[in-house]
Design an enzyme around this catalytic site. Structure first.
Site: not given
Length: 304
Positions: A36, A98, A163, A195
């Site tokens: 990250d 991710n 995006y 989510a």
């Protein structure tokens, strides 16, 4: 499904779905390498605390973990992280790309820097990670890669051009890359989740927020990371539902060369727009073959 003795690399693992993926895999026996950039933590002045919390949460489950404060657009940093993971654990079985950024902006105000930043993280970063890990997956004859897509990439949305473009690019990447992995048991898929996370909480009405849990998403992720995973597929999951997506082509309308004018296409648009039945193609080559067969059939030409 268990992931004992497997090594999973997860980007964007400091919070949200990335952390949920790490914990879900660790609970089922996987060692996890967490990556990250800490971008959101840095903005909040938290010194990448999200990545540290994810790391500690995995250790609390009794599984091994490594953590890398790394921007996935840093090519050399990505290569070094992969070297470090292999030096410690000797293999990489799972890659979950991710990491992503989401900054809605109307096209008039979208700058080249903003556009490039989006593609560098979502699309290029996923490519860099896959490129660095691919040789090891080929060597060991096993690998699972999951690219995280977005509904805006599939269908479009207002103020989401960068995006949408970056996420749709991942669809194209998977559509071709999976073909190169079939003979080495490397399976490559996308997952389009939605989510309740820090990235999405302002985009969901309060009344529906409870519906958008992570359960169907983590279940779908683990399925795509498992030995039983399909390949070259695109799953969509949110609010408890799981579905399969694929680009479809409606029935074609044939225009002889001497009458194929733009006016003819305009006059036939309603017929072209959603003509049944829908056709599915396994690859670009399959689409080209279908075009060839249609054209040959109209001209009464026999092809093998």
């Amino acid at each position: 499904m268990r992931f004992d003795n497997q090594v999973a690399v997860i980007t964007g693992a400091g919070s949200g779905l990335g952390r949920a993926y790490a914990l879900a895999l660790a609970e089922r026996g996987a060692k996890v390498a967490l990556i990250d950039s800490g971008e959101h933590d840095q903005e909040a002045g938290l010194a990448s605390s999200g990545l540290i919390r994810s790391h500690k949460a995995v250790l609390a489950l009794g599984e091994q973990s490594m953590r890398f404060n790394l921007d996935v657009s840093d090519v050399e940093g990505v290569k070094q992280a992969v070297v470090d993971i292999l030096e410690r654990w000797g293999r990489i079985d799972i890659l979950i790309n991710n990491a992503g950024v989401h900054t809605p902006c109307d096209f008039d105000n979208l700058t080249v820097d903003m556009w490039q930043h989006q593609l560098n993280i979502d699309l290029n970063g996923s490519f860099y990670m896959a490129k660095a890990i691919w040789p090891q997956m080929k060597l060991q004859g096993y690998g699972r890669i999951v690219m995280s897509c977005g509904a805006s990439g599939l269908y479009g949305d207002m103020h989401e051009t960068s995006y949408s473009a970056s996420k749709m690019g991942l669809i194209g990447l998977v559509n071709s890359l999976y073909l190169e992995g079939i003979d080495r048991n490397i399976k490559v898929n996308t997952l389009t989740p939605h989510a309740l996370t820090p990235m999405t909480e302002n985009r969901l009405a309060s009344s529906v927020k409870p519906l958008f849990s992570k359960s169907s998403i983590t279940a779908s992720m683990m399925f795509l990371c498992s030995s039983e995973a399909p390949t070259g597929q695109h799953l969509l999951t949110a609010a408890g539902s799981v579905s399969h997506g694929q680009f479809t082509e409606f029935k074609s309308c044939y225009f002889p060369a001497d009458s194929c004018k733009p006016e003819a296409i305009h006059n036939s648009w309603q017929q072209i727009h959603q003509a049944q039945p829908v056709n599915l193609h396994r690859s670009g080559e399959d689409q080209v073959l279908a075009w060839a067969k249609r054209g040959a059939g109209e001209r009464h030409i026999t092809i093998e």
